[in-house]
Design an enzyme around this catalytic site. Sequence first.
Site, PDB file in Angstrom:
ATOM      1  N   ASP A 168       0.820  -1.199   0.000  1.00 46.10           N
ATOM      2  CA  ASP A 168       0.000   0.000   0.000  1.00 46.10           C
ATOM      3  C   ASP A 168       0.860   1.258   0.000  1.00 46.10           C
ATOM      4  O   ASP A 168       0.362   2.371  -0.037  1.00 46.10           O
ATOM      5  CB  ASP A 168      -0.926   0.025   1.238  1.00 46.10           C
ATOM      6  CG  ASP A 168      -2.386  -0.112   0.836  1.00 46.10           C
ATOM      7  OD1 ASP A 168      -2.651  -0.436  -0.338  1.00 46.10           O
ATOM      8  OD2 ASP A 168      -3.253   0.099   1.697  1.00 46.10           O
ATOM      9  N   ASP A 331      -9.807  -6.122  12.000  1.00 43.44           N
ATOM     10  CA  ASP A 331      -9.703  -7.545  12.315  1.00 43.44           C
ATOM     11  C   ASP A 331     -10.858  -8.005  13.202  1.00 43.44           C
ATOM     12  O   ASP A 331     -11.592  -8.924  12.865  1.00 43.44           O
ATOM     13  CB  ASP A 331      -8.345  -7.837  12.969  1.00 43.44           C
ATOM     14  CG  ASP A 331      -7.892  -6.724  13.896  1.00 43.44           C
ATOM     15  OD1 ASP A 331      -8.735  -5.881  14.266  1.00 43.44           O
ATOM     16  OD2 ASP A 331      -6.707  -6.705  14.252  1.00 43.44           O
TER      17      ASP A 331
END
Lengths: 728, 788
Positions: A168, A331
């Site tokens: 990224d 998450d």
Amino acid sequence: MRKAGIILFWGITSLCLLALVSLPINLQTQLIASITVVTFMAVIKILRAEGIWRLTALAFGTAIVMRYVYWRTTSTLPPLNQLENFIPGFLLYLAEMYSVTMLALSLFVVAMPLPPRPSRAASEGKYPSVDVFVPTYNEDEALLANTLAAAKAMDYPADKLTVWLLDDGGTVQKRNSANLLEDQGAKARHQDLQVLCHELGVNYLTRERNEHAKAGNLNNGMAHSQGELLAIFDADHAPARDFLLETVGYFEDDPKLFLVQTPHFFLNPDPVERNLRTFERMPSENEMFYGIIQRGLDKWNASFFCGSAAVLRRKALEQTGGFSGVSITEDCETAIDLHASGWNSVYVDRPLIAGLQPATFASFIGQRSRWAQGMMQILRFKFPPLKRGLSIPQRLCYTSSTLFWLFPFPRTIFLFAPLCYLFFDLEIFTASGGEFLGYTLAYMLVNLMMQNYLYGSFRWPWISELYEYVQTIHLLPAVVSAILNPRKPSFKVTAKDESVLVSRLSEISRPFFVIFAVLLLALVVTVYRVYTVPYTADVTLVVGGWNLLNLILAGCALGVVSERGEYSATRRVKVTRRCEFGLDDQWYPATIDDVSANGARVNVFAKNLASLPVDTRGMIRFKTHGGDTEEILPVAVRNTSVAGDIITIGCLYLPEVARHHSLVADLIFANSQQWTQFQLSRRGNPGLFRGTIWFFGLAFYQTTRGLLYFFSNPAARDKARRLAEAKK
Amino acid sequence: MRRSVVLAFALLALSHVSVHAQTLPFDMTPDRPADSPVSNTPAVTVPADGAGAGDTPATGVTDTQADPSATAAEPFHRFILPNGNLGLTGEFDDRTWSVYLTPQQAAIGSKLNIGYQNSIFVAPEVSRLSLEVNNARMADEPVRSPDSVSDLSFDIPKGLLKPGANLIRLRANQRHRTDCTVQSTYELWSNIDAQRTYLSFADNSAQALQSSDDIRAIGVDENGLTRFNFIVPALEQPGATIPLMRLSQGLALLANMPNQAFSFETQGLPAPKAGEMTVLVGTPAEIQPLLSTVPLGAASAPVAGFVTDPNTGSPILVLSGPTWQAIQTAIESIVASTDVDVTTRRELLATQNWRSPDAPFLFADTRLSFAQLGLKTEQFSGRRFRTNFTVGIPSDFYADAYGTALILLDAAYSEAVLPGSHVDIYVNGSIASTVPITSSGGGILRHLPINVTMRHFRPGVNTIAIEALIETEDDKVCAPGATGVETPRFALFDTSEFHMPDFARIGQLPNLAALSGTGFPYNRSQEAIPLSIDRVDADTLSAAATVLGRMAVGAGHPIPVETIASPALIGNRSAIFIGSLSQMPQMVFTRMNIAETARNTWGPDPGDEPEGVDTEATFDEWRQKLRGGIWSGQISSFEDWVKRNFDISLSSLRFAPTTESSFTPSNEASLLIAQGASPDGTGTWSVVAAPSGRDLREGVEAVSTLANWSQLAGHITTYRRGTKTVETVPVNAFNFMPTQPASVSNYRLIAANWLSTNILSYAMLLSALGVLLGLATAALLTNLGRRK
């Protein structure tokens, strides 16, 4: 039927106990009951009784806690017409009730954690295809090289294993940034990483825009891959060779399984451990979570995804639209969604990856701020207690996990409550000395004993309080802002590759010194008041004692924010591995003593070698795990010391090709057994009494160290010493 | 019933006229002024609007140091102190009570005399003694009689006194001459001399009593005692006992004086005396020898009314009729008015004849402001302020171990008040709470909650005192004249509240405190209680009447009793036994746990009490002396510390009540009151016993005074004549007697109190439930969630 009967029996017993503890008995009876219960719990603890006795001790403790709650609610709140007392008094009451609620929830979660699962190796010949994702944003190449090499080296059929670097930091958006520096950096990174990936045989993937941070990155990875299972590793989390073999088997057992989570094991200490020097001796902070809490959650099918070191099922993720990105803790959020749609999770209590954690106090706080804010977002947007699709135990588990992050509020209140009395003469807790003894002290003792019972060998006494305190100062504003603007917090990657080379005060240490000074002043006021206002001495002593406890914590925290300088940037891992050390074409028998991400210490048996000059080139030849051929890793000598026939050589890796990274990874990460052993070596319950004394000693030492740093500007001194050494 | 009452009143009215008609011809009293015939009502001018009464200042005060030697020559007067001499102590004291006056007395009451002497330490220039009658300030005099008793005499404005209850309020504000310490305030007292504190009337007509209501005006003697002298020629006739017991209870209720006694004789009219009333009961034939003129009509119909003794001019209550049945009707005409339905709940406990206002009777959660409790807002400039109020507690009170009441204190203290000052709460004389003042610079306490332990509460009237001990810098310096400074330092506001929460209610048996408080459990009986009297003689009946009168006052209504032929017939019913211990049935000894040997060994009283060695005190002394041992010393000092701070002693650590040990009355004791369960536990037996009839009569008289009766407690109470003290044997084992409809909340509170008494039981129960819950949780957790 039998289950219903047991639930009924439990309900009736609980109701009876509730009725008994809510009787308005007198203080004498309470005192005797407290003494009985504390004695009973102590005996059970000393005898190390487990099983039913452990639960009985917890039930006893619960009874005293409930009595405290009853008494606290019915007789200690200041009268409503004294607002100046009532408001702080009620806040304190809320803070205590929060603590009790958290105790209740954690009792539920960890009353009977699942024992560690026996190894469930994947069945021969039935290996599902696995995509390994290593998302990265700004981590440097060497770090990524180790991780990717370790991932690539995992024992798994090569045709079933695809490793992906999801970059990224090199997106199109970054590469075309208006910021020239960023633009150039991204372009270089894009280039370098592609080369590295090619050398290691890893797929490189980046995307157009940095949307939805890590969740978006992972979803992009999913869109470009086809494997049945996804293994996720953070850029600094390198897996052991047996990671996949130990985890993928569970997916075969349960078609509704979406997650196998493994613990995060860290090679380096967190700043608290480093500055207090407890890393080698005391269980790490996260061991409580991975050693007990996740096992407890696992019992209720509620162990959740922790962002890394986990295997997920693609089908499950596709059903809920991939990784969720509403919160900055994608998450846990992903896990809650999947649990709510009927998928199951499994937790494997064995460290199978090793990673790094933030080294400086500031980045540690940054990481915790992200977790706290993310959990606040989950609390706000998913509201676990009422989340549809979750079972009741799962709701309680998620509530426990998210509510935990409200701790900065009660911590702050506990910190300042005694000052209300000492400085402003407010009576926010109406109780006599005797009542304090019979209720509050009993409650505190029982509470400590219960904590010790639940977490004894994973968390030593007062360490939770210390961690909460050091985080509170900076977490409180973060949590408040996340509550006020739940959409505002954005994902920030925690820096883990920093190191503290010179001793210095943390850049965010000032508030700690201010608070310490205020509490110290309160201590002076306590002493003054005991002598000048003797008729309230009992209350003053009680409140002063509470303040003293705060002061001890605050003093210890001074040590936490006084960053020790360290020579080695990364933690060394003890390995004992035969090798040969090559010097000028000559090979000597040797053993590798310990390794770190940058170098190794080698004991060489050589009769005729004297100390070697710095930067001498050398080589280490060893067999990789599971490999048959010996391979050679080039190194440079940093220091040597001779003891008889054994020369100990500290050396730095000089990886030249990608294969060398794999060798380094093999040295450090190949054997997960050694991590387990390291964890076990520092696990142990010192007990409440010994632990407390140890902590007070530690706190005293750290207070003085913190004050020394504060008054003597250690950075300058450190530099001077280095200069002196260099001259020698 | 109703018809007979109507009949009785008709008869009373009838007899009333005829009595006076009959008595006049025989009136030959020499000292009775001829110009005031009894039947003549003196003309009294009463201000029409009544305003003049309250506003009239008392002007005609005469202050004479000399003893009024003319007492005998003076016209009729009534002592007004309900309990004998009255001590007004400390810096501030305040007493209010009421005196019942007949219409006649109210009309002609003219003067109020107060005799008092004060401590030499009282500074006259800054100390005041004030008097209010019916809320009108009569006097506010400096306190200056340290050497001897001096008299203050006040003319009472016309119309201020009224028929019925008249409120008298005495207040003393006293300051020390030189000393500014709190300690010194205990040296301050003014003693109001009962003998010289009275209401005097213009003439002797005030002496006359006419209606049965006038029985309430019986008053007290100079010692605060009240006595009904019954002359019953046919006393020993078996049928007479029950009507007489009923009559004495009725009279006790009507008079409701703090210290009442009844005495029975068969002959001879006693000399008239203040606070005494002669009651003549018998058929005309029986009373003929005593009273020369038998009321007309007594030979044919029941008669009840006052006649004037021709010899003394004092009124005699005569109850007569042709037969004892008729006499019983005559008795009913007086007593019936005191009957109330047993189940009616009283709102008040009548105490105003010795303490006004009446105590509110608290059965459940109640909040009362201090104003409702009779306290006024007070500002105080001294160092020790004390005031009190009373509340009534029902006999099934069972919250002494766990309960706390709440006082929500509204008070203020000035900036001069130093931290370290404190406000203490006392319940029945025992400290129940302390609130320190911790901040300097003055402050206002608004509804400050103070927990008041109910430990010292008991059935009946309870006195709760509030004492503020105030320290200032000025008092530490104590400059001359500092004690007299009138700047207020402390104020107590009547908006403060007393909050009684719901408390556990269940009767306990035995519990003499409940007997003393409200006559429990006999007060709840609808049926007649067997009264076992071993000998029907004057002594025993006097004692029985005094005890029953006392119980009736506690209960608020007469307690029905019946005689029984033999104790064996009592069975398991509740009963009262009165008589000498040696004559008590054997069952009584076993039920009360009194040693059977006491039957023969108790008494005769050695008379002068020898200074015997008190074993317990001596033992303690030795223990104190031998405190040297290192270990035993440490342990016992730890025990003391625990006891001092937490009120826990080894003996309080128990699982359940222990059984009673056998009791033998000591020879110094002259009276024994005991209570126990009937053989099957359903009834309550109470015993009043003494070694001899004479001891019984005197002992009962002594014990039934207000001060002693309210000390009745435990399962046995004895009275020592030598020391005039009451001793109690606490209850160990007791039975519960449900008094309330079954309710979870009440059972919960009962359990709380029982477990707070039997401390170890709670710990054990908690442990047992803990283990059970542990097992249940283990079972639950192995069956829920994942297992492997």
